[in-house]
Scaffold this motif. Structure first.
Motif, PDB file in Angstrom:
ATOM      1  N   THR A 189       0.814  -1.332  -0.040  1.00 49.05           N
ATOM      2  CA  THR A 189       0.089  -0.080  -0.151  1.00 49.05           C
ATOM      3  C   THR A 189       0.771   1.367  -0.016  1.00 49.05           C
ATOM      4  O   THR A 189       0.709   2.309  -0.912  1.00 49.05           O
ATOM      5  N   SER A 190       2.048   1.384   0.866  1.00 50.64           N
ATOM      6  CA  SER A 190       2.658   2.306   0.861  1.00 50.64           C
ATOM      7  C   SER A 190       3.551   2.854  -0.368  1.00 50.64           C
ATOM      8  O   SER A 190       3.633   4.035  -0.750  1.00 50.64           O
ATOM      9  N   VAL A 191       3.890   1.694  -1.174  1.00 52.85           N
ATOM     10  CA  VAL A 191       4.561   1.756  -2.625  1.00 52.85           C
ATOM     11  C   VAL A 191       3.324   2.444  -3.157  1.00 52.85           C
ATOM     12  O   VAL A 191       3.706   3.203  -4.278  1.00 52.85           O
ATOM     13  N   HIS A 192       2.346   1.810  -3.276  1.00 49.27           N
ATOM     14  CA  HIS A 192       1.300   2.208  -4.316  1.00 49.27           C
ATOM     15  C   HIS A 192       0.890   3.631  -4.252  1.00 49.27           C
ATOM     16  O   HIS A 192       0.815   4.408  -5.215  1.00 49.27           O
ATOM     17  N   ILE A 193       0.923   4.225  -2.957  1.00 45.52           N
ATOM     18  CA  ILE A 193       0.619   5.669  -2.613  1.00 45.52           C
ATOM     19  C   ILE A 193       1.676   6.296  -3.235  1.00 45.52           C
ATOM     20  O   ILE A 193       1.427   7.465  -3.691  1.00 45.52           O
ATOM     21  N   ARG A 194       2.958   6.027  -3.020  1.00 46.84           N
ATOM     22  CA  ARG A 194       3.962   6.745  -3.561  1.00 46.84           C
ATOM     23  C   ARG A 194       3.997   6.847  -5.084  1.00 46.84           C
ATOM     24  O   ARG A 194       4.189   7.983  -5.684  1.00 46.84           O
ATOM     25  N   PHE A 195       3.464   5.815  -5.732  1.00 44.24           N
ATOM     26  CA  PHE A 195       3.433   5.741  -7.182  1.00 44.24           C
ATOM     27  C   PHE A 195       2.344   6.531  -7.664  1.00 44.24           C
ATOM     28  O   PHE A 195       2.420   7.407  -8.581  1.00 44.24           O
ATOM     29  N   THR A 196       1.350   6.810  -6.791  1.00 40.31           N
ATOM     30  CA  THR A 196       0.104   7.554  -7.260  1.00 40.31           C
ATOM     31  C   THR A 196       0.713   9.024  -6.845  1.00 40.31           C
ATOM     32  O   THR A 196       0.186   9.949  -7.839  1.00 40.31           O
ATOM     33  N   GLU A 197       1.560   9.336  -5.965  1.00 48.62           N
ATOM     34  CA  GLU A 197       2.002  10.578  -5.810  1.00 48.62           C
ATOM     35  C   GLU A 197       2.817  11.300  -6.962  1.00 48.62           C
ATOM     36  O   GLU A 197       2.851  12.124  -7.564  1.00 48.62           O
ATOM     37  N   MET A 198       3.732   9.983  -7.447  1.00 51.34           N
ATOM     38  CA  MET A 198       4.555  10.403  -8.643  1.00 51.34           C
ATOM     39  C   MET A 198       3.602  10.668 -10.029  1.00 51.34           C
ATOM     40  O   MET A 198       3.939  11.498 -10.703  1.00 51.34           O
ATOM     41  N   THR A 199       2.656   9.695  -9.964  1.00 53.78           N
ATOM     42  CA  THR A 199       1.801  10.070 -11.122  1.00 53.78           C
ATOM     43  C   THR A 199       1.047  11.453 -11.227  1.00 53.78           C
ATOM     44  O   THR A 199       0.988  12.136 -12.154  1.00 53.78           O
ATOM     45  N   ALA A 200       0.808  12.088  -9.868  1.00 54.23           N
ATOM     46  CA  ALA A 200       0.095  13.323  -9.953  1.00 54.23           C
ATOM     47  C   ALA A 200       1.358  14.314 -10.000  1.00 54.23           C
ATOM     48  O   ALA A 200       0.840  15.286 -10.844  1.00 54.23           O
ATOM     49  N   LEU A 201       2.446  14.184  -9.656  1.00 53.56           N
ATOM     50  CA  LEU A 201       3.230  15.144  -9.918  1.00 53.56           C
ATOM     51  C   LEU A 201       3.788  15.138 -11.363  1.00 53.56           C
ATOM     52  O   LEU A 201       3.860  16.214 -12.086  1.00 53.56           O
ATOM     53  N   LEU A 202       3.830  13.989 -12.173  1.00 55.24           N
ATOM     54  CA  LEU A 202       4.222  14.005 -13.502  1.00 55.24           C
ATOM     55  C   LEU A 202       3.149  14.561 -14.372  1.00 55.24           C
ATOM     56  O   LEU A 202       3.304  15.218 -15.207  1.00 55.24           O
ATOM     57  N   SER A 203       1.869  14.065 -14.008  1.00 54.38           N
ATOM     58  CA  SER A 203       0.676  14.741 -14.554  1.00 54.38           C
ATOM     59  C   SER A 203       0.683  16.230 -14.560  1.00 54.38           C
ATOM     60  O   SER A 203       0.420  17.076 -15.466  1.00 54.38           O
ATOM     61  N   THR A 204       1.066  16.766 -13.579  1.00 54.14           N
ATOM     62  CA  THR A 204       1.079  18.279 -13.336  1.00 54.14           C
ATOM     63  C   THR A 204       2.103  18.882 -14.215  1.00 54.14           C
ATOM     64  O   THR A 204       1.793  20.001 -14.797  1.00 54.14           O
ATOM     65  N   LEU A 205       3.262  18.195 -14.260  1.00 50.01           N
ATOM     66  CA  LEU A 205       4.517  18.745 -15.064  1.00 50.01           C
ATOM     67  C   LEU A 205       4.135  18.776 -16.389  1.00 50.01           C
ATOM     68  O   LEU A 205       4.497  19.618 -17.419  1.00 50.01           O
ATOM     69  N   ILE A 206       3.460  17.673 -16.687  1.00 57.10           N
ATOM     70  CA  ILE A 206       2.985  17.526 -18.297  1.00 57.10           C
ATOM     71  C   ILE A 206       1.768  18.624 -18.590  1.00 57.10           C
ATOM     72  O   ILE A 206       2.054  19.087 -19.735  1.00 57.10           O
ATOM     73  N   ALA A 207       0.925  18.917 -17.588  1.00 56.98           N
ATOM     74  CA  ALA A 207      -0.049  19.985 -17.729  1.00 56.98           C
ATOM     75  C   ALA A 207       0.794  21.503 -18.023  1.00 56.98           C
ATOM     76  O   ALA A 207       0.354  22.149 -18.754  1.00 56.98           O
ATOM     77  N   ASP A 208       1.668  21.474 -17.116  1.00 54.69           N
ATOM     78  CA  ASP A 208       2.308  22.806 -17.213  1.00 54.69           C
ATOM     79  C   ASP A 208       3.180  23.379 -18.487  1.00 54.69           C
ATOM     80  O   ASP A 208       3.123  23.976 -19.053  1.00 54.69           O
ATOM     81  N   SER A 209       3.821  21.870 -19.051  1.00 55.16           N
ATOM     82  CA  SER A 209       4.485  21.839 -20.201  1.00 55.16           C
ATOM     83  C   SER A 209       3.525  22.306 -21.232  1.00 55.16           C
ATOM     84  O   SER A 209       3.707  23.266 -22.178  1.00 55.16           O
ATOM     85  N   LEU A 210       2.586  21.507 -21.493  1.00 53.57           N
ATOM     86  CA  LEU A 210       1.410  21.814 -22.359  1.00 53.57           C
ATOM     87  C   LEU A 210       0.785  23.103 -22.380  1.00 53.57           C
ATOM     88  O   LEU A 210       0.606  23.773 -23.415  1.00 53.57           O
ATOM     89  N   MET A 211       0.648  23.754 -21.221  1.00 52.29           N
ATOM     90  CA  MET A 211       0.317  25.104 -21.100  1.00 52.29           C
ATOM     91  C   MET A 211       1.097  26.012 -21.627  1.00 52.29           C
ATOM     92  O   MET A 211       0.987  27.087 -22.387  1.00 52.29           O
ATOM     93  N   LYS A 212       2.571  25.733 -21.252  1.00 50.89           N
ATOM     94  CA  LYS A 212       3.497  26.773 -21.908  1.00 50.89           C
ATOM     95  C   LYS A 212       3.539  26.894 -23.445  1.00 50.89           C
ATOM     96  O   LYS A 212       3.838  27.626 -24.018  1.00 50.89           O
TER      97      LYS A 212
END
Length: 84
Positions: free
Chosen positions: A22-45
């Motif tokens: 569970t703890s590893v899965h939560i960490r992967f979810t956090e990484m997905t959220a961060l990467l998704s935000t960075l992708i969104a920021d890049s697309l916005m730019k």
């Protein structure tokens, strides 16, 4: 940069498909959220506001499914009024 972020996201998603604690899965979810935000920021730019908004929604979903407080703030602060 966008291609590299998408590659990183693919790698994380591949790891998520494997059985994890569970703890590893939560960490992967956090990484997905961060990467998704960075992708969104890049697309916005790049001026692609429609696709950027979709990636911000992905980040919000991942954030809601178990991300830490530090990750929670990032998609909110990164979102622009034009992307809503």
């Amino acid at each position: 940069m966008l291609a590299q972020l998408l590659q990183e996201l693919d790698e994380v998603e591949g790891l998520v498909r494997e059985r994890q604690t569970t703890s590893v899965h939560i960490r992967f979810t956090e990484m997905t959220a961060l990467l998704s935000t960075l992708i969104a920021d890049s697309l916005m730019k790049l001026g692609d506001l429609r696709r950027s908004a979709v990636w911000y929604e992905t980040a919000r979903f991942d954030r809601a499914t178990g991300a830490s407080r530090g990750i929670v703030r990032r998609p909110r602060s990164g979102n622009c009024a034009r992307c809503r």
